[in-house]
Design a protein around this motif. Structure first.
Motif, PDB file in Angstrom:
ATOM      1  N   LYS A 145      14.015 136.733  29.780  1.00 17.78           N
ATOM      2  CA  LYS A 145      15.195 135.741  29.879  1.00 17.78           C
ATOM      3  C   LYS A 145      15.512 135.506  31.111  1.00 17.78           C
ATOM      4  CE  LYS A 145      19.834 135.312  28.800  1.00 17.78           C
ATOM      5  NZ  LYS A 145      21.223 135.947  27.902  1.00 17.78           N
ATOM      6  N   LYS A 146      15.187 136.523  32.432  1.00 15.88           N
ATOM      7  CA  LYS A 146      15.489 136.177  33.503  1.00 15.88           C
ATOM      8  C   LYS A 146      14.485 135.068  34.250  1.00 15.88           C
ATOM      9  CE  LYS A 146      17.753 140.395  34.787  1.00 15.88           C
ATOM     10  NZ  LYS A 146      17.921 141.565  35.451  1.00 15.88           N
ATOM     11  N   LEU A 147      12.973 135.289  33.907  1.00 13.42           N
ATOM     12  CA  LEU A 147      11.978 134.486  34.197  1.00 13.42           C
ATOM     13  C   LEU A 147      12.394 132.943  33.790  1.00 13.42           C
ATOM     14  CD1 LEU A 147       9.045 136.851  33.555  1.00 13.42           C
ATOM     15  CD2 LEU A 147       9.886 135.980  35.909  1.00 13.42           C
ATOM     16  N   ILE A 148      12.752 132.848  32.627  1.00  9.22           N
ATOM     17  CA  ILE A 148      13.076 131.327  32.172  1.00  9.22           C
ATOM     18  C   ILE A 148      14.207 130.905  33.021  1.00  9.22           C
ATOM     19  CG2 ILE A 148      13.984 129.948  30.205  1.00  9.22           C
ATOM     20  CD1 ILE A 148      12.517 131.970  28.364  1.00  9.22           C
ATOM     21  N   GLU A 149      15.146 131.828  33.398  1.00 11.80           N
ATOM     22  CA  GLU A 149      16.306 131.151  34.124  1.00 11.80           C
ATOM     23  C   GLU A 149      15.829 130.770  35.489  1.00 11.80           C
ATOM     24  OE1 GLU A 149      18.999 134.195  34.271  1.00 11.80           O
ATOM     25  OE2 GLU A 149      19.757 133.670  32.145  1.00 11.80           O
ATOM     26  N   VAL A 150      14.827 131.562  36.040  1.00  8.13           N
ATOM     27  CA  VAL A 150      14.402 131.177  37.347  1.00  8.13           C
ATOM     28  C   VAL A 150      13.346 129.900  37.199  1.00  8.13           C
ATOM     29  CG1 VAL A 150      12.561 131.762  38.949  1.00  8.13           C
ATOM     30  CG2 VAL A 150      14.016 133.496  38.157  1.00  8.13           C
ATOM     31  N   LEU A 151      12.780 129.844  36.224  1.00  5.71           N
ATOM     32  CA  LEU A 151      12.065 128.442  35.752  1.00  5.71           C
ATOM     33  C   LEU A 151      12.893 127.327  35.762  1.00  5.71           C
ATOM     34  CD1 LEU A 151       9.180 127.541  35.342  1.00  5.71           C
ATOM     35  CD2 LEU A 151       9.613 127.699  32.939  1.00  5.71           C
ATOM     36  N   ARG A 152      13.973 127.439  35.421  1.00 10.31           N
ATOM     37  CA  ARG A 152      14.958 126.367  35.059  1.00 10.31           C
ATOM     38  C   ARG A 152      15.913 125.882  36.338  1.00 10.31           C
ATOM     39  NH1 ARG A 152      18.065 128.700  31.625  1.00 10.31           N
ATOM     40  NH2 ARG A 152      17.352 127.611  29.716  1.00 10.31           N
ATOM     41  N   ASP A 153      16.131 127.124  37.112  1.00  6.25           N
ATOM     42  CA  ASP A 153      16.804 126.891  38.459  1.00  6.25           C
ATOM     43  C   ASP A 153      15.968 126.380  39.553  1.00  6.25           C
ATOM     44  OD1 ASP A 153      18.866 127.875  36.918  1.00  6.25           O
ATOM     45  OD2 ASP A 153      18.936 129.896  37.714  1.00  6.25           O
ATOM     46  N   PHE A 154      14.816 126.925  39.610  1.00  7.25           N
ATOM     47  CA  PHE A 154      13.798 126.644  40.856  1.00  7.25           C
ATOM     48  C   PHE A 154      12.637 125.697  40.581  1.00  7.25           C
ATOM     49  CE2 PHE A 154      15.843 130.644  41.817  1.00  7.25           C
ATOM     50  CZ  PHE A 154      16.349 130.302  43.121  1.00  7.25           C
ATOM     51  N   GLY A 155      12.350 125.238  39.217  1.00  6.54           N
ATOM     52  CA  GLY A 155      11.300 124.623  38.778  1.00  6.54           C
ATOM     53  C   GLY A 155      10.974 123.476  39.579  1.00  6.54           C
ATOM     54  N   ARG A 156      11.915 122.551  39.500  1.00  5.17           N
ATOM     55  CA  ARG A 156      11.945 121.003  40.074  1.00  5.17           C
ATOM     56  C   ARG A 156      11.666 120.949  41.456  1.00  5.17           C
ATOM     57  NH1 ARG A 156      15.440 120.330  35.488  1.00  5.17           N
ATOM     58  NH2 ARG A 156      14.457 118.797  33.982  1.00  5.17           N
ATOM     59  N   SER A 157      12.288 121.993  42.247  1.00  6.25           N
ATOM     60  CA  SER A 157      11.915 121.846  43.601  1.00  6.25           C
ATOM     61  C   SER A 157      11.145 122.782  44.175  1.00  6.25           C
ATOM     62  CB  SER A 157      13.794 122.426  44.227  1.00  6.25           C
ATOM     63  OG  SER A 157      13.977 123.724  43.687  1.00  6.25           O
ATOM     64  N   ASP A 158      10.410 123.667  43.346  1.00  6.95           N
ATOM     65  CA  ASP A 158       9.392 124.532  43.842  1.00  6.95           C
ATOM     66  C   ASP A 158       8.732 124.867  42.714  1.00  6.95           C
ATOM     67  OD1 ASP A 158       8.049 126.495  45.074  1.00  6.95           O
ATOM     68  OD2 ASP A 158       9.539 127.830  45.845  1.00  6.95           O
TER      69      ASP A 158
ATOM     70  N   MET B  63      15.509 142.272  40.906  1.00  2.00           N
ATOM     71  CA  MET B  63      15.543 141.367  42.046  1.00  2.00           C
ATOM     72  C   MET B  63      15.218 139.750  41.605  1.00  2.00           C
ATOM     73  SD  MET B  63      12.892 143.505  44.676  1.00  2.00           S
ATOM     74  CE  MET B  63      12.808 142.250  45.589  1.00  2.00           C
ATOM     75  N   LEU B  64      14.816 139.920  40.259  1.00  2.93           N
ATOM     76  CA  LEU B  64      14.879 138.215  39.891  1.00  2.93           C
ATOM     77  C   LEU B  64      16.102 137.654  39.709  1.00  2.93           C
ATOM     78  CD1 LEU B  64      12.301 138.737  36.842  1.00  2.93           C
ATOM     79  CD2 LEU B  64      11.873 137.603  39.140  1.00  2.93           C
ATOM     80  N   ASP B  65      17.317 138.255  39.842  1.00  4.01           N
ATOM     81  CA  ASP B  65      18.665 137.873  39.538  1.00  4.01           C
ATOM     82  C   ASP B  65      19.044 137.231  40.874  1.00  4.01           C
ATOM     83  OD1 ASP B  65      18.948 138.205  37.049  1.00  4.01           O
ATOM     84  OD2 ASP B  65      19.668 140.203  37.192  1.00  4.01           O
ATOM     85  N   SER B  66      18.243 137.735  41.890  1.00  5.43           N
ATOM     86  CA  SER B  66      18.772 137.205  43.352  1.00  5.43           C
ATOM     87  C   SER B  66      18.514 135.640  43.503  1.00  5.43           C
ATOM     88  CB  SER B  66      17.920 137.780  44.433  1.00  5.43           C
ATOM     89  OG  SER B  66      18.262 137.367  45.711  1.00  5.43           O
ATOM     90  N   GLY B  67      19.644 135.126  44.286  1.00 11.34           N
ATOM     91  CA  GLY B  67      19.608 133.927  44.360  1.00 11.34           C
ATOM     92  C   GLY B  67      18.841 133.454  45.593  1.00 11.34           C
ATOM     93  N   ASN B  68      18.234 134.268  46.129  1.00 13.30           N
ATOM     94  CA  ASN B  68      17.239 134.109  47.172  1.00 13.30           C
ATOM     95  C   ASN B  68      15.760 133.800  46.740  1.00 13.30           C
ATOM     96  OD1 ASN B  68      15.183 134.605  49.634  1.00 13.30           O
ATOM     97  ND2 ASN B  68      17.212 135.577  50.509  1.00 13.30           N
TER      98      ASN B  68
END
Length: 867
Positions: free
Chosen positions: A756-769, A720-725
């Protein structure tokens, strides 16, 4: 070396070890867990119960529980004869004594005299119409010779034998019907008196019998008489003659002007109306009626002050035998504008009601100001003396509110204000009498049905509040709780207006509202249409108002009644399942929806109540409540009952937040998990999300974590970490934090590509959330609890990417400048970003320190002690 060792030991200390003057990661994680839990404590939303419009326009409807013998009928006959001569009876209402009358019969065999029957003993009783008195002489051709009638010079009526019969005031004039009303008592036109053609008629007393002339309408005779004589038979609004002769000179002059105006302007129009009515020329008649109305309105002659009111109305009444709706509405407008009362008000309201029953006539109500007059009638009519008239008046408005265009116009014409005044008046009367009035209840049924339709208008909500209609309806609920029709209408009104916060607040502030609603559920338990709406209203009230949650739960036996409703409709649904499977799909769907809709609304109320931190633990400790909720999950399939199942899971999630010793969720946690696993495996994304919310709370228990890992729920969370939601990712992170507490479960995260998915989440959503970024750091902190090498723990590339991100994110200027790069970001949002970043920073800083401490180009030996 000591400094390096000290630094290494400082970085290796357990997550739970305190740190001076800085919030520990354990405290941050605990707060984060609470924030996760609190974020899940959300009010449950649902759709308003659907109410199809009843295409049949009837006063009470086929489903009404009212006694047909005590309620006014929807169908009736109505003609001009039902209308009274305006105020023709004495104002005092005193009954007149019958006058002695003994008619003498003629003795000649060739004379036929038809005389009226003996007057009734009670002259106020209506009598059957009888033919006029006729005198026919055998030697006469047309019966018009004065000699053949035996009229002598003294004015006495004689028979052929020569005997005379004196006439008095009791003798009925042959030019009008026996026992006729005032509208038939009109002067004889000149043509009938023989004036203007050189013929002379012998003088006679007003009460003498005369030759029967060709039939003429009373209105035409009256108009001709007035035009020829230049005078009027003026009557006041009370039906008496004009002002007394002792009135001042000014009054006499005014009366003369009024007489002249009537003769020159009004009388010709009345004559034209009568003529067009005979010819049944509808369009011209409507135009003439409109012109007459405009003239009367311009001269301020409408209302009860007009001295010619009675005469005009008697002429207008004769048009009511026509059947064209547009004509009838013009006539009704004239009658209502004169503010009639009594029987005439009742009949004109019936007339409008009759026309409004056919929706094809709706456009006619938009012509003229008939809607304005109906709205004024609501506030100007005494509900005690004109109860039945108001029933039909409000009933007509109710029909018209089925038309959205008319609804807008009614709101503009202050219809809601008029209904509010009528509602207040009825409530006041009931309070003063100390009991409810059944007939007033009939008005309230029409009134509430009308308000139900008006509540849909955009501008109606403000008027509902300013006119205190919500408070008035609450009073009606207290007084008429057993009236099923009335309570259903009110529940429909509340289900509409409580979609808005301001109306919810007003209703929630009513002292007796909670007790009244619970009382309705208790008394009308089997009436699903009412129960579903009452529960919907309670759900709306408790959705945003925390005080309302406490007050409702503390109401005597309130929660027990809610559970009894849920239990009853669940049992009804289970019993009906076998029968429904054999029935048609459409019919099954309709039956199922009613029971499910009730359960959906009740479950929503429970979910909203559980948000309160005082009420929530008490509900979580209620064994019957938890058993019913779990029974729904075990019995219902999400594919067929999605909303019910999802609302039930959301309720269990709210209750699972409270980890009290008496929690039935905790005691039955394995039963809960098994029920939720069914949803996760059902390939329903919303079901998986809602179930994951509960997993985030229940995985605080190791037994639950072990059970879920056996069913590969941890792998599902990684996927579910791959979800864009963002919300889905947030929920997955919340569950993974708890899984990483157990050392034996950490390796699966790397195997499934979770790091790897958690790092991508950190990169994608970090600054806005920054809250989500904080959760990612907490997962990686727990995951690296036994770290010996950064590269070995995370992977070489993953470790480098993570270090770069953490270095960037822990630099305030770099992190927040990126968050504030949007020029439209307001000060409040900037403040929010800064505060959440401050919560993120301690966790990220400690994780960064651990990575840097264990960063090395050497791989650790697998067996360092081996030779």
């Amino acid at each position: 070396m000591m400094d390096q060792a000290s630094k290494r030991n400082k970085g290796d200390r357990p997550f739970y070890q305190p740190k001076e003057n800085i919030p520990t990661s354990a405290e941050i994680v605990n707060n984060a867990r609470q924030s996760i839990g609190r974020s899940e404590l959300q009010a449950v939303q649902t759709k308003r119960p659907y109410t199809p419009r009843d295409g049949r326009r009837s006063l009470f409807g086929p489903a009404s529980t009212r006694n047909p013998d005590t309620r006014p009928p929807s169908a009736f006959s109505l003609t001009s004869r039902h209308f009274d001569g305006v105020d023709s009876r004495p104002a005092s209402g005193t009954k007149l004594s019958p006058l002695p009358h003994t008619p003498r019969l003629p003795t000649e065999p060739d004379v036929e005299v038809l005389l009226p029957p003996k007057p009734p003993t009670d002259p106020n009783k209506a009598t059957r119409k009888v033919p006029r008195a006729r005198v026919i002489h055998s030697n006469s051709v047309d019966g018009s010779s004065p000699d053949s009638l035996g009229i002598n010079k003294s004015g006495s009526l004689t028979d052929l034998s020569g005997s005379s019969r004196q006439t008095d005031g009791n003798t009925t004039d042959s030019t009008r019907r026996t026992h006729s009303g005032p509208k038939d008592r009109t002067p004889i036109p000149k043509e009938e008196r023989g004036e203007g053609d050189g013929k002379e008629m012998p003088p006679r007393a007003p009460s003498q019998a005369s030759v029967r002339s060709p039939p003429r309408s009373a209105s035409s005779r009256e108009v001709e008489s007035r035009v020829s004589s230049g005078g009027t038979n003026r009557t006041s609004s009370a039906g008496s003659t004009g002002r007394a002769g002792s009135a001042g000179k000014r009054d006499a002059e005014e009366s003369q002007e009024e007489t002249m105006f009537y003769t020159q302007n009004i009388a010709p129009r009345l004559e034209e109306l009568a003529l067009l009515g005979k010819k049944r020329e509808g369009d011209k008649l409507c135009e003439c009626a409109d012109n007459l109305y405009k003239l009367l309105q311009k001269e301020n002659l409408l209302g009860k002050s007009c001295k010619q009111r009675s005469t005009i109305l008697k002429s207008v009444f004769k048009l009511l035998d026509l059947e064209e709706p547009k004509v009838l509405l013009r006539v009704a407008r004239l009658i209502l504008s004169f503010r009639v009362s009594g029987n005439n008000l009742l009949n004109v309201c019936k007339l409008v009601f009759k026309v409004s029953r056919n929706e094809k006539n709706d456009p006619e109500f938009l012509r003229g100001n008939i809607l304005e007059l109906l709205s004024k009638t609501l506030s100007c009519t005494d509900h005690t003396s004109s109860c039945e008239a108001l029933i039909y008046c409000v009933g007509a408005i109710k029909f018209l509110t089925g038309n959205t265009t008319i609804v807008k116009q009614l709101v503009k014409e202050n219809c809601i204000e008029g209904l509010g005044q009528l509602l207040d008046g009825i409530n006041k009367t009931n309070r003063e009498n100390g009991k409810v009035n059944e007939q007033l209840g009939h008005i309230l049924v029409q009134l509430t049905a009308t308000l139900r339709n008006l509540a849909d208008a955009n501008s109606s909500r403000d008027k509902f509040l300013s006119c205190h209609i919500v408070e008035g309806l609450c009073t009606v609920v207290d007084m008429y709780a057993l009236d099923g029709d009335l309570m259903l209408n009110i529940s429909r009104i509340f289900s509409k207006i409580t979609l808005h916060t301001d109306c919810c607040t007003v209703l929630a502030d009513q002292p007796s509202s909670y007790k009244s609603f619970i009382n309705l559920l208790n008394k009308h338990l089997q009436k699903s249409d009412m129960v579903v709406r009452v529960c919907f209203v309670l759900g709306n009230i408790t959705a945003k108002n925390d005080e309302a949650r406490v007050r409702l739960y503390q109401e005597n036996k309130a929660f027990d009644v809610l559970l009894s409703v849920l239990k009853l409709y669940l049992e009804m649904d289970i019993k009906a399942q076998g029968k429904e499977e054999k029935s048609e799909e459409g019919e099954r769907g309709n039956k199922l929806n009613k029971r499910e809709d009730v359960m959906i609304k009740v479950v929503r109320v429970i979910a909203n109540l559980s948000i309160n931190e005082t009420v929530g633990p008490l509900i979580a400790s209620n064994a019957q409540c938890i058993d019913l909720l779990l029974s729904i999950l075990e019995y219902k399939e999400i594919s067929a009952s999605e909303e019910l199942v999802l609302n039930t899971v959301a309720t269990i999630n709210n209750l699972s937040y409270y980890s009290v010793k008496t929690s039935m969720i905790t005691q039955h946690q394995m039963r809960v998990i098994e029920a939720l696993l069914k949803l996760v495996l059902a390939n329903n994304m919303e079901g998986m999300i809602e179930s994951s919310r509960v997993f985030g709370n229940l995985t605080r228990q190791k037994a639950v974590r072990d059970f879920l890992v056996q069913h590969k729920v941890d792998q599902m969370m990684v996927t579910m970490l791959d979800s864009g939601n963002r919300e889905v990712v947030y929920i997955s992170c919340g569950v993974l934090i708890n899984f990483m507490v157990d050392e034996e479960k950490r390796s699966a995260l790397k195997k499934e590509g979770g790091v790897k998915k958690l790092i991508e989440v950190l990169r994608d959503f970090g600054r806005s959330d920054w809250e989500l970024a904080s959760l990612v750091c907490q997962i990686l902190w727990n995951y690296s609890g036994k770290i010996t090498s950064t590269n070995a723990c995370f992977g070489e590339q993953e470790a480098q990417d993570l270090l770069d991100l953490l270095i960037e994110y822990t630099d305030q200027d770099s992190a927040l400048d990126s968050s504030f790069k949007d020029e439209e970001t307001d000060e409040e949002m900037k403040k929010y970003y800064y505060e959440t970043w401050r919560e993120f920073y301690p966790v990220a800083e400690q994780l960064l320190h651990r990575l840097e401490t264990h960063q090395s180009d050497f791989e650790p030996l697998e067996n360092p002690g081996a030779p």
